[in-house]
Design a protein around this motif. Structure first.
Motif, PDB file in Angstrom:
ATOM      1  N   THR A 129      13.286  12.204 -44.398  1.00 45.99           N
ATOM      2  CA  THR A 129      12.834  11.096 -45.233  1.00 45.99           C
ATOM      3  C   THR A 129      13.906  10.607 -46.204  1.00 45.99           C
ATOM      4  N   GLU A 130      14.981  11.326 -46.337  1.00 49.69           N
ATOM      5  CA  GLU A 130      16.072  10.884 -47.203  1.00 49.69           C
ATOM      6  C   GLU A 130      17.248  10.328 -46.407  1.00 49.69           C
ATOM      7  N   LYS A 131      17.091  10.250 -45.116  1.00 54.18           N
ATOM      8  CA  LYS A 131      18.151   9.713 -44.257  1.00 54.18           C
ATOM      9  C   LYS A 131      17.817   8.268 -43.911  1.00 54.18           C
ATOM     10  N   ASN A 132      18.678   7.347 -44.379  1.00 56.70           N
ATOM     11  CA  ASN A 132      18.441   5.932 -44.136  1.00 56.70           C
ATOM     12  C   ASN A 132      18.323   5.606 -42.661  1.00 56.70           C
ATOM     13  N   LEU A 133      19.088   6.286 -41.836  1.00 62.66           N
ATOM     14  CA  LEU A 133      19.033   6.034 -40.401  1.00 62.66           C
ATOM     15  C   LEU A 133      17.602   6.197 -39.887  1.00 62.66           C
ATOM     16  N   PHE A 134      16.902   7.198 -40.368  1.00 62.27           N
ATOM     17  CA  PHE A 134      15.544   7.473 -39.912  1.00 62.27           C
ATOM     18  C   PHE A 134      14.517   6.607 -40.635  1.00 62.27           C
ATOM     19  N   THR A 135      14.670   6.442 -41.950  1.00 64.92           N
ATOM     20  CA  THR A 135      13.674   5.688 -42.707  1.00 64.92           C
ATOM     21  C   THR A 135      13.698   4.202 -42.391  1.00 64.92           C
ATOM     22  N   LYS A 136      14.806   3.720 -41.851  1.00 66.03           N
ATOM     23  CA  LYS A 136      14.902   2.302 -41.484  1.00 66.03           C
ATOM     24  C   LYS A 136      14.575   2.082 -40.003  1.00 66.03           C
ATOM     25  N   THR A 137      15.088   2.940 -39.133  1.00 69.86           N
ATOM     26  CA  THR A 137      14.947   2.668 -37.703  1.00 69.86           C
ATOM     27  C   THR A 137      13.593   3.092 -37.122  1.00 69.86           C
ATOM     28  N   ILE A 138      13.031   4.182 -37.594  1.00 68.85           N
ATOM     29  CA  ILE A 138      11.756   4.647 -37.021  1.00 68.85           C
ATOM     30  C   ILE A 138      10.642   3.620 -37.273  1.00 68.85           C
ATOM     31  N   PRO A 139      10.459   3.108 -38.500  1.00 73.51           N
ATOM     32  CA  PRO A 139       9.434   2.068 -38.674  1.00 73.51           C
ATOM     33  C   PRO A 139       9.722   0.803 -37.842  1.00 73.51           C
ATOM     34  N   PHE A 140      11.007   0.441 -37.714  1.00 74.01           N
ATOM     35  CA  PHE A 140      11.356  -0.706 -36.882  1.00 74.01           C
ATOM     36  C   PHE A 140      10.957  -0.457 -35.432  1.00 74.01           C
ATOM     37  N   MET A 141      11.227   0.760 -34.930  1.00 71.62           N
ATOM     38  CA  MET A 141      10.850   1.098 -33.559  1.00 71.62           C
ATOM     39  C   MET A 141       9.337   1.029 -33.379  1.00 71.62           C
ATOM     40  N   LEU A 142       8.594   1.489 -34.397  1.00 73.08           N
ATOM     41  CA  LEU A 142       7.135   1.436 -34.312  1.00 73.08           C
ATOM     42  C   LEU A 142       6.653  -0.013 -34.243  1.00 73.08           C
ATOM     43  N   MET A 143       7.226  -0.876 -35.059  1.00 73.45           N
ATOM     44  CA  MET A 143       6.858  -2.300 -35.004  1.00 73.45           C
ATOM     45  C   MET A 143       7.194  -2.894 -33.640  1.00 73.45           C
ATOM     46  N   LEU A 144       8.326  -2.488 -33.083  1.00 72.40           N
ATOM     47  CA  LEU A 144       8.721  -2.942 -31.760  1.00 72.40           C
ATOM     48  C   LEU A 144       7.710  -2.492 -30.707  1.00 72.40           C
ATOM     49  N   HIS A 145       7.304  -1.237 -30.783  1.00 69.88           N
ATOM     50  CA  HIS A 145       6.334  -0.717 -29.809  1.00 69.88           C
ATOM     51  C   HIS A 145       4.991  -1.436 -29.933  1.00 69.88           C
ATOM     52  N   ILE A 146       4.552  -1.681 -31.155  1.00 72.42           N
ATOM     53  CA  ILE A 146       3.282  -2.390 -31.359  1.00 72.42           C
ATOM     54  C   ILE A 146       3.383  -3.812 -30.801  1.00 72.42           C
ATOM     55  N   THR A 147       4.508  -4.452 -31.071  1.00 75.67           N
ATOM     56  CA  THR A 147       4.710  -5.809 -30.553  1.00 75.67           C
ATOM     57  C   THR A 147       4.693  -5.824 -29.029  1.00 75.67           C
ATOM     58  N   LEU A 148       5.392  -4.885 -28.414  1.00 76.99           N
ATOM     59  CA  LEU A 148       5.405  -4.811 -26.946  1.00 76.99           C
ATOM     60  C   LEU A 148       4.009  -4.542 -26.381  1.00 76.99           C
ATOM     61  N   LEU A 149       3.248  -3.678 -27.048  1.00 75.73           N
ATOM     62  CA  LEU A 149       1.887  -3.412 -26.599  1.00 75.73           C
ATOM     63  C   LEU A 149       1.040  -4.672 -26.675  1.00 75.73           C
ATOM     64  N   MET A 150       1.195  -5.428 -27.758  1.00 76.67           N
ATOM     65  CA  MET A 150       0.431  -6.671 -27.911  1.00 76.67           C
ATOM     66  C   MET A 150       0.813  -7.682 -26.833  1.00 76.67           C
ATOM     67  N   VAL A 151       2.085  -7.774 -26.538  1.00 74.25           N
ATOM     68  CA  VAL A 151       2.545  -8.699 -25.494  1.00 74.25           C
ATOM     69  C   VAL A 151       1.938  -8.318 -24.153  1.00 74.25           C
ATOM     70  N   PHE A 152       1.979  -7.026 -23.815  1.00 77.05           N
ATOM     71  CA  PHE A 152       1.403  -6.584 -22.541  1.00 77.05           C
ATOM     72  C   PHE A 152      -0.112  -6.733 -22.527  1.00 77.05           C
ATOM     73  N   LEU A 153      -0.724  -6.528 -23.674  1.00 74.80           N
ATOM     74  CA  LEU A 153      -2.174  -6.610 -23.759  1.00 74.80           C
ATOM     75  C   LEU A 153      -2.681  -8.038 -23.570  1.00 74.80           C
ATOM     76  N   TYR A 154      -1.952  -8.988 -24.123  1.00 70.26           N
ATOM     77  CA  TYR A 154      -2.422 -10.384 -24.102  1.00 70.26           C
ATOM     78  C   TYR A 154      -1.743 -11.257 -23.053  1.00 70.26           C
ATOM     79  N   THR A 155      -0.996 -10.668 -22.142  1.00 67.58           N
ATOM     80  CA  THR A 155      -0.415 -11.488 -21.073  1.00 67.58           C
ATOM     81  C   THR A 155      -0.914 -11.030 -19.721  1.00 67.58           C
TER      82      THR A 155
END
Length: 87
Positions: free
Chosen positions: A61-87
């Motif tokens: 939790t004190e490593k910027n690499l993890f605190t910045k990229t992991i939430p971004f990856m989660l948003m990416l995964h949610i976005t991809l799921l929404m795209v697959f769900l609604y197409t």
């Protein structure tokens, strides 16, 4: 679609376990799981599990690499799921 959800669920479980094990190993001052492995697990569908483990175990939790990229990856995964769900 069900396959994609199952893959993400399994990847999240694996990422959660990897972060938990790495935290345990860190406390024991033992060999650690490489950060690249943890990040790849998160990128390949395990971002939700990785973020949950980071918060639950206060790990990386004190490593910027993890605190910045992991939430971004989660948003990416949610976005991809929404795209697959609604197409």
């Amino acid at each position: 679609m069900n396959l994609l959800i199952h893959i993400i669920a399994i990847a999240s479980l694996l990422a959660f376990l990897a972060f938990a094990i790495d935290k345990m190993l860190a406390k024991m001052n033992a060999w650690r799981i490489p950060e690249a492995v943890l990040l790849w697990l998160a990128l390949l569908g395990g971002a939700a599990g990785a973020l949950a483990a980071m918060n639950m175990f206060h790990h990386k939790t004190e490593k910027n690499l993890f605190t910045k990229t992991i939430p971004f990856m989660l948003m990416l995964h949610i976005t991809l799921l929404m795209v697959f769900l609604y197409t």
